[in-house]
Design an enzyme around this catalytic site. Structure first.
Site, PDB file in Angstrom:
ATOM      1  NE  ARG A  13      16.049 -21.935  21.774  1.00  0.00           N
ATOM      2  CZ  ARG A  13      14.738 -22.101  21.861  1.00  0.00           C
ATOM      3  NH1 ARG A  13      14.120 -21.905  22.989  1.00  0.00           N
ATOM      4  NH2 ARG A  13      14.045 -22.458  20.803  1.00  0.00           N
ATOM      5  CB  SER A  40      12.799 -19.722  26.387  1.00  0.00           C
ATOM      6  OG  SER A  40      11.436 -19.674  26.070  1.00  0.00           O
ATOM      7  CD  GLU A  61      12.506  -9.628  33.261  1.00  0.00           C
ATOM      8  OE1 GLU A  61      12.001  -8.622  33.813  1.00  0.00           O
ATOM      9  OE2 GLU A  61      11.837 -10.403  32.555  1.00  0.00           O
ATOM     10  CG  PHE A  86      13.288  -9.435  28.677  1.00  0.00           C
ATOM     11  CD1 PHE A  86      12.823  -8.233  28.156  1.00  0.00           C
ATOM     12  CD2 PHE A  86      12.700 -10.613  28.235  1.00  0.00           C
ATOM     13  CE1 PHE A  86      11.791  -8.200  27.234  1.00  0.00           C
ATOM     14  CE2 PHE A  86      11.670 -10.592  27.312  1.00  0.00           C
ATOM     15  CZ  PHE A  86      11.208  -9.388  26.805  1.00  0.00           C
ATOM     16  CG  HIS A 112      14.964 -16.277  22.539  1.00  0.00           C
ATOM     17  ND1 HIS A 112      15.461 -17.364  23.220  1.00  0.00           N
ATOM     18  CD2 HIS A 112      13.747 -16.652  22.086  1.00  0.00           C
ATOM     19  CE1 HIS A 112      14.593 -18.352  23.185  1.00  0.00           C
ATOM     20  NE2 HIS A 112      13.543 -17.957  22.493  1.00  0.00           N
ATOM     21  CG  ASP A 120       8.099 -13.700  20.073  1.00  0.00           C
ATOM     22  OD1 ASP A 120       7.011 -14.127  19.639  1.00  0.00           O
ATOM     23  OD2 ASP A 120       8.676 -14.192  21.054  1.00  0.00           O
ATOM     24  NE  ARG A 170      12.040 -19.103  18.968  1.00  0.00           N
ATOM     25  CZ  ARG A 170      11.295 -19.120  17.870  1.00  0.00           C
ATOM     26  NH1 ARG A 170      11.615 -18.357  16.838  1.00  0.00           N
ATOM     27  NH2 ARG A 170      10.225 -19.888  17.786  1.00  0.00           N
TER      28      ARG A 170
END
Lengths: 317, 281
Positions: A13, A40, A61, A86, A112, A120, A170
């Protein structure tokens, strides 16, 4: 065999963030949108440098995808940023109608992705996104393997006219491809030459494939490792040329085997050259919480799994 | 002939186009199309500052986005009669290999269409994006959009409505077709939405109401008022009160003609109520 050196672990990322920052300086039509995940997605620098070209849309989104589609009408090149989950499943219909069917030049940039999102857990770990996105007519699907390649891909997609799904992750992983490489959409990269088995990998699994090839080499098995960063359009020629030599193939991806890279390759082989294939992928399951390394091991996505799959597929020749 | 009479004649011809298009293929959505005929005619003939040829980017002209894509018959008729493509092409509505798909799309390259719509609730976001592109391009032209009232039940609208005021997108005029009806019946029976006016105002929009949404003069007046409210830091919403099926007596005051075509006999009656003006396609 050719040995690749890890120049230091980095997250993919951040490669995206670096690429976007550079695009901000070099292409005034590039605009960026984010749904409350600037940190992020590593979009901070672009936002700071070009506040007038950066759109914070909040946790919305669907609206972000629509706005991105609208921004193309007026010549902008929008890059949307949120987690892979998302970026795809949550907004599938918005992408389908307002971006893909409408042929809009939107770059859907998804961090991610996969199980290595880690702690998560499954609500945020999408293992179905490649399948979702590759099914959309006209959508280019890219899954990069390290920091350098992600940066190069980010630059390259800005010059490609059409919708793109750019998938990255990530965790900090090995950075081993060359700095300032030229990224060719749809062109596979042969990493090692080998005669006994072809290992085609995408994303974080490319480094695992190289690690597996080293171990196999020590055991006298020569593996040809191919980095497929573009899942659609797929470089069928590179795959067919390699299996013509090796006679068997392992596919490796951080994704469900249903709908993933492996299935795309199966289709190429079934149509052109039926070849024994083994799949290193998740097995129609959701993920769970854990560290990325623990999860990669538990869900069979490690170099160990690739070694086992390689031996199995060789025995099936 | 007065300008208003010209627009009224064009509206009558557009109604005939709508009825004949849906009748020919025995499918499509005449009710909402008829209800918005005056709005489309006013918009394309009088209100929008638009180029006489189609460019997707639409730089230097006003743009329109249709969010409730099922009223494609009125959209196609007005686009054709505004010169974007030949009126003869209206003959191909919903047929195989046609550019006039059931719901509007850019896919076949039909001039005048800038986004696909049909899956509801997406058009306002797209219109806002186009409005923000105009601002980046220092283009002072406006973005117009149209949405069904039932369509506001889609949550994405409220993301967009919240965003547009927060970001001061004040170069957009979004019109809500308040006909009070949707497929399953009256919006108040399907899912009552309370005061749409108060909702938009609470979300920070300027609201202009057009009580007679099937009256050309009323529309022109209301749209001029809406236009005067742009550029003042708030997005502008028009609540356009229309009658679904307007202009055909048996299609009015009911939701029955939302997505149903007239049969031969019904078409004849409907066309008698709307005598040919500019000539059928």
């Amino acid at each position: 065999m050719k040995i690749y050196e890890n120049t230091g672990n980095k997250d993919t990322r951040s490669g995206f963030g670096a690429g976007l920052t550079e695009l901000g300086q070099t292409n005034e039509n590039v605009v960026a949108l984010c749904a409350d995940l600037i940190g992020s997605l590593k979009m901070d620098a672009f936002k700071a440098n070009h506040p007038e070209r950066f759109y914070q849309v909040g946790i919305a989104e669907a609206n972000m995808i629509g706005i991105a589609a609208g921004l193309t009408i007026g010549g902008k090149i929008p890059f949307t940023g949120t987690f892979a989950n998302f970026s795809t499943g949550r907004v599938y219909d918005q992408i389908r109608q307002s971006v893909a069917y409408s042929g809009k030049n939107v770059k859907i940039c998804a961090s991610h992705a996969g199980i290595t999102l880690g702690e998560d857990g499954a609500t945020h770990q999408i293992l179905e996104d490649i399948g979702l996105m590759k099914m959309l007519p006209g959508m280019t699907v890219i899954n990069t393997c390290d920091y350098n390649q992600t940066k190069a891909a980010t630059l390259a997609v800005a010059d490609h006219n059409g919708p793109v799904y750019l998938r990255f992750g990530r965790p900090k992983v090995a950075n081993f491809t060359t700095e300032n490489q030229k990224f060719e959409i749809g062109k596979a990269v042969n990493l090692t030459e080998g005669n006994d088995v072809t290992i085609v990998a995408t994303g974080h699994l490319v480094w695992e494939a190289l690690e597996a090839a080293k171990v196999l080499n020590e055991e006298g098995i020569s593996a040809e490792v191919i980095n497929i960063h573009t899942i659609k359009p797929l470089d069928s020629t590179a795959i067919l040329e390699s299996v013509s030599k090796t006679g068997c193939i392992v596919t490796a991806e951080e994704h469900n085997y249903l709908g993933g890279l492996g299935e795309s390759i199966s289709r190429v082989l079934a149509k052109n050259k039926p070849t024994p294939q083994e799949f290193v992928a998740t097995n129609d399951t959701f993920g769970e919480s854990g560290t990325p390394a623990q999860l990669m091991d538990k869900y069979g996505l490690s170099s160990k799994a690739i070694i086992q799959a390689s031996k199995k597929v060789i025995s099936r020749k | 002939m007065s300008n208003i009479k010209k627009l009224q004649d064009l509206t009558t011809q557009v109604r005939r186009d709508i009825l004949r298009m849906v009748h020919k293929v025995n499918s499509g959505h005449p009710g909402g199309s008829l209800g918005c005929a005056e709005f489309f005619v006013a918009l394309y003939e009088e209100i929008m500052d638009r180029k006489d040829h189609f460019e997707m980017d639409g730089i230097g002209e006003d743009l329109f986005f249709l969010s409730n894509g099922h009223i494609s018959p009125v959209y196609y008729s007005v686009l054709a009669r505004s010169g974007y493509f030949s009126v003869d092409e209206l003959n191909t509505f919903r047929l195989i290999n046609s550019r006039l798909q059931g719901h509007p799309t850019t896919h076949e390259g039909l001039e005048g269409i800038r986004i696909a719509s049909g899956s509801l609730g997406q058009g306002m976001s797209v219109a806002i994006g186009a409005a923000q592109a105009k601002k980046l391009n220092n283009d002072s032209h406006l973005i117009y959009s149209l949405h069904g009232d039932g369509e506001l039940q889609e949550g994405q609208n409220w993301e967009a409505i919240m965003y547009a005021s927060a970001k001061k997108v004040d170069n957009i005029i979004s019109t809500i077709d308040l006909n009070g009806k949707q497929i399953d019946g009256a919006t108040d029976d399907v899912l009552p939405m309370g005061s749409i006016k108060q909702k938009f105002e609470a979300f920070g929009w300027t609201v202009v109401e057009i009580e007679e949404g099937n009256n050309i003069e009323g529309i022109l007046e209301g749209m001029a008022e809406a236009k005067s409210r742009t550029g003042k830091g708030q997005p502008v919403c028009i609540l356009l009160k229309t009658e679904m099926g307007n202009g055909v007596d048996f299609m009015m005051h009911t939701h029955a003609w939302h997505g149903k075509a007239p049969n031969d006999e019904q078409l004849e009656i409907a066309l008698k109520q709307n005598a040919e003006t500019l000539g059928d396609y």
